[in-house]
Enzyme design. Structure first.
Site, mmCIF file in Angstrom:
data_model
loop_
_atom_site.group_PDB
_atom_site.id
_atom_site.type_symbol
_atom_site.label_atom_id
_atom_site.label_comp_id
_atom_site.label_asym_id
_atom_site.label_seq_id
_atom_site.Cartn_x
_atom_site.Cartn_y
_atom_site.Cartn_z
ATOM 1 N N GLY A 13 5.008 -4.001 0.698
ATOM 2 C CA GLY A 13 4.282 -3.227 1.777
ATOM 3 C C GLY A 13 4.281 -4.419 2.863
ATOM 4 O O GLY A 13 4.100 -3.941 4.326
ATOM 5 N N ALA B 90 1.370 -4.575 -1.099
ATOM 6 C CA ALA B 90 0.165 -3.744 -1.286
ATOM 7 C C ALA B 90 -0.834 -4.623 -2.088
ATOM 8 O O ALA B 90 -0.449 -5.583 -3.007
ATOM 9 C CB ALA B 90 0.479 -2.354 -1.968
ATOM 10 N N GLU C 271 7.407 -4.190 4.710
ATOM 11 C CA GLU C 271 7.548 -2.903 5.344
ATOM 12 C C GLU C 271 6.665 -2.492 6.508
ATOM 13 O O GLU C 271 7.085 -2.279 7.544
ATOM 14 C CB GLU C 271 6.983 -1.649 4.175
ATOM 15 C CG GLU C 271 7.740 -1.490 3.151
ATOM 16 C CD GLU C 271 7.202 -0.410 2.189
ATOM 17 O OE1 GLU C 271 6.197 -0.841 1.627
ATOM 18 O OE2 GLU C 271 7.841 0.612 1.916
ATOM 19 N N GLU D 164 8.823 -3.898 -5.245
ATOM 20 C CA GLU D 164 8.297 -2.736 -5.877
ATOM 21 C C GLU D 164 8.897 -2.501 -7.352
ATOM 22 O O GLU D 164 8.378 -2.139 -8.074
ATOM 23 C CB GLU D 164 8.312 -1.542 -4.908
ATOM 24 C CG GLU D 164 7.208 -1.488 -3.901
ATOM 25 C CD GLU D 164 7.960 -2.154 -2.538
ATOM 26 O OE1 GLU D 164 9.138 -3.050 -2.810
ATOM 27 O OE2 GLU D 164 7.297 -2.431 -1.467
HETATM 28 C C1 3H9 Z 1 3.939 -2.668 -2.732
HETATM 29 O O1 3H9 Z 1 3.844 -3.668 -1.711
HETATM 30 C C2 3H9 Z 1 4.051 -1.223 -2.343
HETATM 31 C C3 3H9 Z 1 4.392 -0.828 -0.792
HETATM 32 O O2 3H9 Z 1 5.762 -0.581 -0.776
HETATM 33 C C4 3H9 Z 1 3.803 0.484 -0.754
HETATM 34 C C5 3H9 Z 1 2.283 0.616 -0.391
HETATM 35 C C6 3H9 Z 1 1.747 1.927 0.033
HETATM 36 N N1 3H9 Z 1 -1.940 -7.375 -5.095
HETATM 37 O O3 3H9 Z 1 1.569 -14.867 -8.579
HETATM 38 P P1 3H9 Z 1 0.642 -15.971 -8.224
HETATM 39 C C7 3H9 Z 1 -2.609 -12.303 -7.153
HETATM 40 S S1 3H9 Z 1 3.834 -3.064 -4.137
HETATM 41 C C8 3H9 Z 1 -2.874 -8.001 -5.841
HETATM 42 O O4 3H9 Z 1 -0.171 -16.657 -9.319
HETATM 43 P P2 3H9 Z 1 2.501 -17.418 -6.557
HETATM 44 C C9 3H9 Z 1 -2.104 -12.933 -8.729
HETATM 45 O O5 3H9 Z 1 -2.506 -11.783 -9.629
HETATM 46 C C10 3H9 Z 1 3.843 -4.743 -4.149
HETATM 47 N N2 3H9 Z 1 -3.285 -9.458 -6.256
HETATM 48 O O6 3H9 Z 1 1.155 -16.867 -6.975
HETATM 49 C C11 3H9 Z 1 -2.846 -14.055 -8.681
HETATM 50 O O7 3H9 Z 1 -4.160 -13.842 -8.879
HETATM 51 P P3 3H9 Z 1 -5.166 -14.985 -9.754
HETATM 52 C C12 3H9 Z 1 4.922 -5.581 -4.046
HETATM 53 C C13 3H9 Z 1 -2.050 -10.249 -6.243
HETATM 54 O O8 3H9 Z 1 2.158 -18.603 -5.605
HETATM 55 C C14 3H9 Z 1 -2.685 -14.618 -7.227
HETATM 56 O O9 3H9 Z 1 -2.578 -13.468 -6.540
HETATM 57 N N3 3H9 Z 1 4.439 -7.058 -3.865
HETATM 58 C C15 3H9 Z 1 -0.820 -9.776 -5.494
HETATM 59 O O10 3H9 Z 1 3.189 -17.987 -7.681
HETATM 60 C C16 3H9 Z 1 -1.725 -15.615 -6.903
HETATM 61 O O11 3H9 Z 1 -0.565 -15.072 -7.326
HETATM 62 C C17 3H9 Z 1 4.705 -7.613 -4.778
HETATM 63 O O12 3H9 Z 1 5.106 -7.255 -6.013
HETATM 64 C C18 3H9 Z 1 -0.913 -8.319 -4.997
HETATM 65 N N4 3H9 Z 1 0.215 -7.856 -4.259
HETATM 66 O O13 3H9 Z 1 3.420 -16.237 -6.074
HETATM 67 C C19 3H9 Z 1 4.355 -9.292 -4.964
HETATM 68 N N5 3H9 Z 1 0.257 -10.790 -5.478
HETATM 69 O O14 3H9 Z 1 -5.059 -16.063 -9.159
HETATM 70 C C20 3H9 Z 1 3.497 -9.844 -6.044
HETATM 71 C C21 3H9 Z 1 -0.239 -11.556 -6.145
HETATM 72 O O15 3H9 Z 1 -6.437 -14.194 -10.100
HETATM 73 N N6 3H9 Z 1 3.228 -10.856 -6.045
HETATM 74 N N7 3H9 Z 1 -1.596 -11.320 -6.405
HETATM 75 O O16 3H9 Z 1 -4.296 -14.961 -11.041
HETATM 76 C C22 3H9 Z 1 3.961 -12.138 -6.204
HETATM 77 O O17 3H9 Z 1 5.283 -11.972 -6.399
HETATM 78 C C23 3H9 Z 1 3.717 -13.484 -6.117
HETATM 79 O O18 3H9 Z 1 2.027 -13.667 -6.503
HETATM 80 C C24 3H9 Z 1 3.641 -14.345 -4.841
HETATM 81 C C25 3H9 Z 1 2.874 -15.527 -5.145
HETATM 82 C C26 3H9 Z 1 5.054 -14.541 -4.771
HETATM 83 C C27 3H9 Z 1 3.200 -13.375 -3.560
#
Ligand code: 3H9
Length: 704
Positions: A99, A60, A102, A122
């Site tokens: 998400g 999400a 999911e 999450e």
């Molecule tokens: C969820 O999904 C709830 C659902 O169950 C229900 C829904 C109804 N949103 O980490 P990075 C940004 S909860 C917004 O440096 P990497 C991040 O801030 C979510 N922004 O890259 C950064 O911005 P900036 C569950 C996001 O390659 C840029 O993207 N998902 C999100 O080292 C690059 O990120 C997670 O918890 C996001 N979801 O790692 C996954 N994700 O460049 C969270 C990233 O401005 N994300 N950004 O600083 C991660 O674990 C890592 O970002 C990922 C990439 C592994 C994807």
């Protein structure tokens, strides 16, 4: 366009393109829903969903939480996908998380590239899956594996995901070609929609006792965290309730979590970690330097840990010690530490050997001639450090970065021992350096922008959270720690006992209490450090009288079986020691302190307010770039609970006015100068501003 739909022969292909991580923002949800509706209406035989860029949907859009939700919700989109009359195939690459996974689980089939990873992280954001994760995963892989996956929040590699049944096919080909071939194969085989919602969970797949034991383990391992238990609630509901009811239950709990304090704090930490390496104002024309080989000077516990941190990231390290004996001891310690990691099953013996082979020992400074970065980790003494830096200046190649791991010393003075102060920087690791994620990058007066940019990029490369600090006594973390430790000592002499203080702080969520930490690291360490300080630097004698007395009695902490507590020689279990109480009482009397009962609330507030007040001073002096950097320091280096968001976030939630009043109250009752509220705190309260307002106005003023 965020989402597009096109035909490839008999297949409909939905492509999502929302860089950087294809998060499920409103436009993406809407686009997928429209595309699936369009695909139902044409004569395609199957539908493939894939993403452009570096990853499948990573979850999400976290920035949307806490704001009003715009329809369609993810569960609505997922319901439309699952209901499709034609088979829907999700093609995963990169990290299909939260998400994103999911959504993929609402499709009928899943294929993935070999390097793809899946997970439901999450819980790390204080949330639970909110779009079917807790209901579909146990149906697909069974209750025990689902509990581990969802409460753990970790990423699972494609091969393991295949073995578990989370995905159906590993792709040999490139993503799109492989996914289309798989979809054609399914069409040719006449495979129809296969909906996880229609699968059932075996009634005997997990008995109540196992679930109760699981909850107990979570209570211990995830002390203080709410989300893991709620995940277990949801999985239990999945076992006993029809799918749609389970989905509604999960959704209600998810919405509650998005509004919870713990999730607000953990989301803050998510962005704090990603903000920290950014340094506005650096000369954009300078590129980070290329670092291929590093050296560490000093093979003690710290130097060895730093060497391991680089080797773990695949970067070759030369480890230098003064003499062969010291070097052998350092290498033996590294060997022992890798052995422990292997015995815990965290690395295979081959992986450990590969990493260890990247560390080469030497006693010859000439061996450092070719490295791009040297980190000095020798004894904390200015003269010794200056000698090391003068020697590095002689042997290192032009452009090599010369870093010091000092915890307190003036890096400008160290830099002045070289002819190239622009290449000198502080790289302050935290013990054990191969484990702790914090890296303070200390900018000295002449440090070049390229050196800072390199240190930040390198910090991320080795998996750390790099935070920029300015030169001052203790930089960000240790400067705050001094205030915190002082309060622990004052609370002791004024009337508390070690177990009360440690109990209050661990119940708040600190990894350990301050006195147990002292015993673990050895009370002689700070004793020796104090001996090097002037009387003025040492501060109020009541704030170290007990610690000094214990050391002088030979009570050095765990290593001598006694410190603030007594330790069982076999189990290391600690117990309160009447001898310590006698020492405390004697020191109180000596310093004219009448002991009284301290409430838990007073103890907690004094420790927290000491951290917060110093945090404000650090901000106003420009030692830290932003409040969230201080939070990243305290959470990743000092065991502050991430689910409370760090001291500055905590201050904001408590309200700056309330914080100021509490600090002023402490000032009024003690008359101590250190309880003067920091001017920045006073200023913000007077202007009715938050720390975010302050940061925004500073950023505007700097034109960034
Ligand atoms: C969820 O999904 C709830 C659902 O169950 C229900 C829904 C109804 N949103 O980490 P990075 C940004 S909860 C917004 O440096 P990497 C991040 O801030 C979510 N922004 O890259 C950064 O911005 P900036 C569950 C996001 O390659 C840029 O993207 N998902 C999100 O080292 C690059 O990120 C997670 O918890 C996001 N979801 O790692 C996954 N994700 O460049 C969270 C990233 O401005 N994300 N950004 O600083 C991660 O674990 C890592 O970002 C990922 C990439 C592994 C994807």
């Amino acid at each position: 366009m965020l989402v597009s739909y096109h035909r490839v022969d008999e297949l409909g292909v939905i492509t999502i393109n929302n860089p950087p991580v294809n998060a499920l923002s409103h436009g993406v949800r809407q686009g997928v829903q429209q595309a699936i509706t369009a695909a139902q209406a044409d004569d395609s035989k199957a539908i493939v969903i894939l993403c452009e860029g570096r990853t499948f949907i990573a979850g999400a859009d976290i920035t949307e939480f806490g704001k009003p939700m715009q329809a369609p919700s993810l569960p609505e989109v997922n319901a439309a996908l699952e209901a499709s009359a034609k088979p829907v195939i999700a093609a995963l690459h990169g990290t299909a998380l939260g998400g994103g996974l999911e959504l993929a689980l609402s499709c009928h089939y899943r294929c993935a590239t070999a390097s793809a990873k899946v997970g439901l992280p999450e819980v790390t954001l204080g949330l639970i899956p909110g779009a079917g994760g807790t209901q579909r995963v146990p149906r697909l892989i069974g209750v025990p594996a689902a509990l581990d996956m969802i409460t753990g929040g970790h990423r699972i590699g494609a091969e393991q995901a295949l073995a578990l049944g989370l995905i159906d096919r590993l792709l040999d080909d490139t993503l799109e070609a492989g996914a289309l071939a798989y979809a054609r194969e399914l069409v040719a085989a006449g495979a129809g929609p296969r909906r996880i919602r229609d699968m059932s969970i075996a009634a005997d797949s997990c008995d109540p006792d196992t679930i109760a034991a699981y909850r107990d383990r979570l209570h211990k391992r995830r002390r203080g965290q709410e989300a893991p238990q709620i995940i277990v609630d949801c999985v239990e509901v999945a076992m006993t309730t029809p799918f749609d009811e389970g989905l509604a239950y999960e959704r209600a709990r998810f919405v509650e979590r998005t509004q919870s304090e713990q999730s607000a704090a953990l989301r803050h930490m998510f962005f704090a970690e990603r903000q920290a390496p950014k340094v506005p104002g650096l000369d954009q024309a300078v590129a980070p330097r290329n670092i291929e080989r590093v050296a560490v000077v000093g093979a003690g516990t710290m130097g060895g840990g730093i060497a391991m941190a680089f080797a773990n990231a695949g970067i070759p390290v030369t480890l230098l010690e003064r003499d062969q004996e010291g070097l052998d001891a350092g290498l033996a310690l590294i060997d022992k530490n890798y052995g422990i990691t292997v015995s815990k099953g965290k690395l295979t013996p081959d992986e450990a050997s590969e990493r260890q082979a990247l560390i080469a020992g030497t006693t010859d400074y000439q061996a450092l001639a070719k490295v791009e970065l040297v980190i000095e980790a020798v004894f904390e003494n200015m003269d010794v450090k200056k000698q090391v830096f003068a020697r590095l200046d002689e042997v290192c190649k032009p452009g090599a970065i010369l870093a010091t791991n000092t915890s307190y010393l003036d890096i400008n003075e160290i830099a002045a021992a070289t002819t190239r102060p622009e290449d000198v920087v502080g790289l302050h690791f935290f013990s054990p350096a191969n484990v702790m994620r914090l890296l303070e990058v200390v900018r000295a007066a002449h440090t070049a922008d390229a050196v800072i940019a390199t240190a930040m990029a390198l910090g991320r490369r080795i998996g750390k959270v790099p935070v920029l600090a300015g030169v001052c006594f203790g930089f960000i973390g240790n400067r705050m720690l001094r205030q915190y430790v002082r309060e622990a000592q004052l609370c002791l002499i004024e009337g508390a006992e070690p177990a009360q203080i440690d109990g209050v702080l661990t119940r708040f969520g600190m990894a350990m209490g301050p006195l147990a930490v002292g015993d673990l690291s050895g009370l002689d360490i700070s004793y020796k450090a104090r001996q090097a300080l002037t009387r003025e630097q040492k501060g109020d004698p009541r704030s170290y009288a007990i610690a000094d007395a214990l050391v002088e009695m030979g009570r050095l902490g765990q290593k001598t079986g006694a410190g603030y507590y007594r330790y069982d020689p076999q189990t290391r279990a600690r117990t309160a020691d009447p001898e310590v109480l006698a020492v405390i009482e004697a020191q109180a009397e000596k310093h004219g302190v009448t002991r009284r009962e301290l409430s838990d609330e007073e103890i907690l507030d004094r420790h927290l307010m000491a951290l917060i007040n110093e945090g404000f001073r650090i901000l106003e002096e420009g030692i830290a770039q932003r409040p969230s950097d201080i939070d990243a320091v305290y959470v990743h280096g000092y065991g502050f609970p991430a689910y409370r968001g760090g001291p500055m976030f905590y201050a904001g939630r408590r309200g700056l006015r309330a914080v100021r009043e509490r600090i002023e109250g402490l000032h009024a009752s003690t008359g101590e100068a250190h309880w003067q509220p920091a001017p920045l705190l006073v200023e913000l309260v007077e202007a009715d501003q938050t720390l975010d307002d302050w940061l925004a106005s500073r950023t505007r003023a700097a034109g960034q």
